[in-house]
Design a protein around this motif. Structure first.
Motif, PDB file in Angstrom:
ATOM      1  N   GLU A 221      -4.316  14.972  -6.996  1.00 43.44           N
ATOM      2  CA  GLU A 221      -5.210  14.114  -6.237  1.00 43.44           C
ATOM      3  C   GLU A 221      -4.389  13.137  -5.393  1.00 43.44           C
ATOM      4  OE1 GLU A 221      -7.406  12.317  -9.381  1.00 43.44           O
ATOM      5  OE2 GLU A 221      -8.720  14.069  -9.684  1.00 43.44           O
ATOM      6  N   GLN A 222      -4.901  12.814  -4.212  1.00 49.11           N
ATOM      7  CA  GLN A 222      -4.225  11.930  -3.271  1.00 49.11           C
ATOM      8  C   GLN A 222      -5.103  10.715  -2.992  1.00 49.11           C
ATOM      9  OE1 GLN A 222      -4.164  14.605  -0.002  1.00 49.11           O
ATOM     10  NE2 GLN A 222      -2.625  15.962  -0.854  1.00 49.11           N
ATOM     11  N   GLN A 223      -4.485   9.538  -3.022  1.00 51.08           N
ATOM     12  CA  GLN A 223      -5.235   8.332  -2.693  1.00 51.08           C
ATOM     13  C   GLN A 223      -4.287   7.214  -2.277  1.00 51.08           C
ATOM     14  OE1 GLN A 223      -7.249   6.559  -6.075  1.00 51.08           O
ATOM     15  NE2 GLN A 223      -5.731   7.384  -7.498  1.00 51.08           N
TER      16      GLN A 223
ATOM     17  N   GLN B 130       0.832  -1.191   0.000  1.00 54.57           N
ATOM     18  CA  GLN B 130       0.000   0.000   0.000  1.00 54.57           C
ATOM     19  C   GLN B 130       0.879   1.257   0.000  1.00 54.57           C
ATOM     20  OE1 GLN B 130      -3.725  -0.208   0.194  1.00 54.57           O
ATOM     21  NE2 GLN B 130      -2.897  -2.108  -0.623  1.00 54.57           N
TER      22      GLN B 130
ATOM     23  N   PHE C  23       0.602   5.827  -0.360  1.00 51.51           N
ATOM     24  CA  PHE C  23      -0.122   7.090  -0.494  1.00 51.51           C
ATOM     25  C   PHE C  23       0.411   7.771  -1.751  1.00 51.51           C
ATOM     26  CE2 PHE C  23      -0.320  11.704   0.404  1.00 51.51           C
ATOM     27  CZ  PHE C  23      -1.673  11.869   0.647  1.00 51.51           C
TER      28      PHE C  23
ATOM     29  N   ALA D  96      -4.441   6.532   5.570  1.00 51.69           N
ATOM     30  CA  ALA D  96      -5.736   7.113   5.214  1.00 51.69           C
ATOM     31  C   ALA D  96      -5.932   8.500   5.810  1.00 51.69           C
ATOM     32  CB  ALA D  96      -6.863   6.193   5.664  1.00 51.69           C
TER      33      ALA D  96
ATOM     34  N   VAL E 224      -3.176   3.552  -2.766  1.00 50.56           N
ATOM     35  CA  VAL E 224      -3.258   2.599  -3.872  1.00 50.56           C
ATOM     36  C   VAL E 224      -2.454   1.344  -3.532  1.00 50.56           C
ATOM     37  CG1 VAL E 224      -3.512   4.461  -5.552  1.00 50.56           C
ATOM     38  CG2 VAL E 224      -1.229   3.535  -5.056  1.00 50.56           C
TER      39      VAL E 224
END
Length: 332
Positions: free
Chosen positions: A18-20, A5, A7, A308, A22
């Protein structure tokens, strides 16, 4: 591990960022590199800039910020490191144009990696990280001028930030009287618990003074803000005093005369934590490890979050609403 995982920050077709969180594939080990399973990172101001698309920090996206990373070796192309060995990486290009510690796995050059002794945990290495290295370099430069506790108080600006707060703890542990500048009235008690004896409001240094020299108040200073506050600090140093500077959140500009330098013999000492030699960085880790007792109270300044929660805390650090260190757990 086959995947991990991270960021990730991306730039869309309209130029917005954009931030997510993944899922990425673990890369193949390259010659001259070490693959590290990151357990902890921390949020620095530079990470917030990278996370919001500042091209002066990160040129190309998608990108994973995080200039601090502490964990253990997954694979190594060098016999200097073994699988499972606790290590830390700070500075260099990590988190800037090389994917950084906001991902559970990083691939970095061997020379960027420092082995951790048994006396320093992976978590505490991340708590210190770039902030600790920078604070230690500032103190190291001041000590090289011959500064002693008997010379008088040392002022720390940006005192509730990562660098400032670590510097306060270390200076107090070394026997110095520490003064602090902050705009956060709610943090006064916490600063005193950390070792500060006198606190000044941010406004005290925020207005330009037309006077070329001010009354000498401090034997030395560690400045993380630059601009007008630094001008006033330099004018207010005692004769032969020194200021170690490492930040520019107020401004990168100085507008003052040379009079404090040539009439009081003061020193302006620049500090860069990103490109210092591996040996110097190792020396600073050794310095912090030797002074761990001074950092015991600093644990009260640590907030721990998961990937998160990063967008929320990126905004907070840009707005100056974070005190101490925000640790990012890559296992949450």
């Amino acid at each position: 591990m086959e995947s991990y995982q991270a960021f990730e920050v991306t730039e869309n077709s309209e130029g917005a960022f954009e931030q997510q969180v993944v899922t990425r594939s673990v890369p193949e080990l390259e010659e001259g590199k070490v693959l590290i399973r990151v357990r902890y990172s921390a949020i620095n101001f530079k990470d917030a800039l990278s996370s919001t698309g500042n091209k002066g920090v990160t040129r190309e996206y998608p990108h994973v910020p995080g200039i601090d990373a502490a964990g253990e070796v997954l694979q190594s192309s060098s016999d200097r490191f073994s699988v499972g060995q606790p290590v830390v990486v700070t500075g260099h290009d990590l988190g800037m144009n090389t994917d950084g510690g906001f991902g559970q796995v990083i691939s970095v050059p061997v020379d960027w990696v420092h082995a951790l002794p048994e006396s320093l945990s992976v978590r505490n290495a991340a708590v210190l990280g770039t902030a600790g290295i920078t604070a230690s370099l500032c103190i190291d430069k001041l000590l090289m001028t011959g500064l002693k506790p008997s010379d008088g108080p040392v002022l720390v600006t940006g005192s509730t930030g990562g660098v400032g707060s670590v510097a306060i703890a270390l200076l107090f542990g070394l026997g110095f009287e520490v003064h602090a500048i902050t705009g956060k009235a709610a943090q006064h008690d916490a600063l005193k618990a950390l070792g500060v004896t006198e606190i000044f409001g941010r406004e005290e240094l925020s207005e330009p003074s037309k006077r070329p020299i001010l009354k000498g108040r401090w034997a030395a200073a560690i400045d993380t803000v630059g601009g007008v506050p630094l001008e006033n600090v330099l004018k207010s140093l005692k004769p032969q005093g020194s200021a170690a500077i490492c930040g520019l959140v107020a401004s990168p500009t100085l507008n003052m005369t040379v009079f404090p330098f040539i009439l009081k013999g003061i020193n302006l000492l620049g500090v860069d934590s990103a490109e210092v030699t591996p040996q110097k960085k190792a020396d600073m880790w050794r310095f912090m490890i030797e002074n761990q007792a001074a950092l015991t109270k600093y644990q009260d300044w640590v907030t721990e979050i998961g990937l998160a929660q990063l967008p929320e805390y990126v905004d907070k650090i840009l707005q100056g609403k974070i005190a101490g260190r925000t640790l990012v757990s890559l296992d949450q």
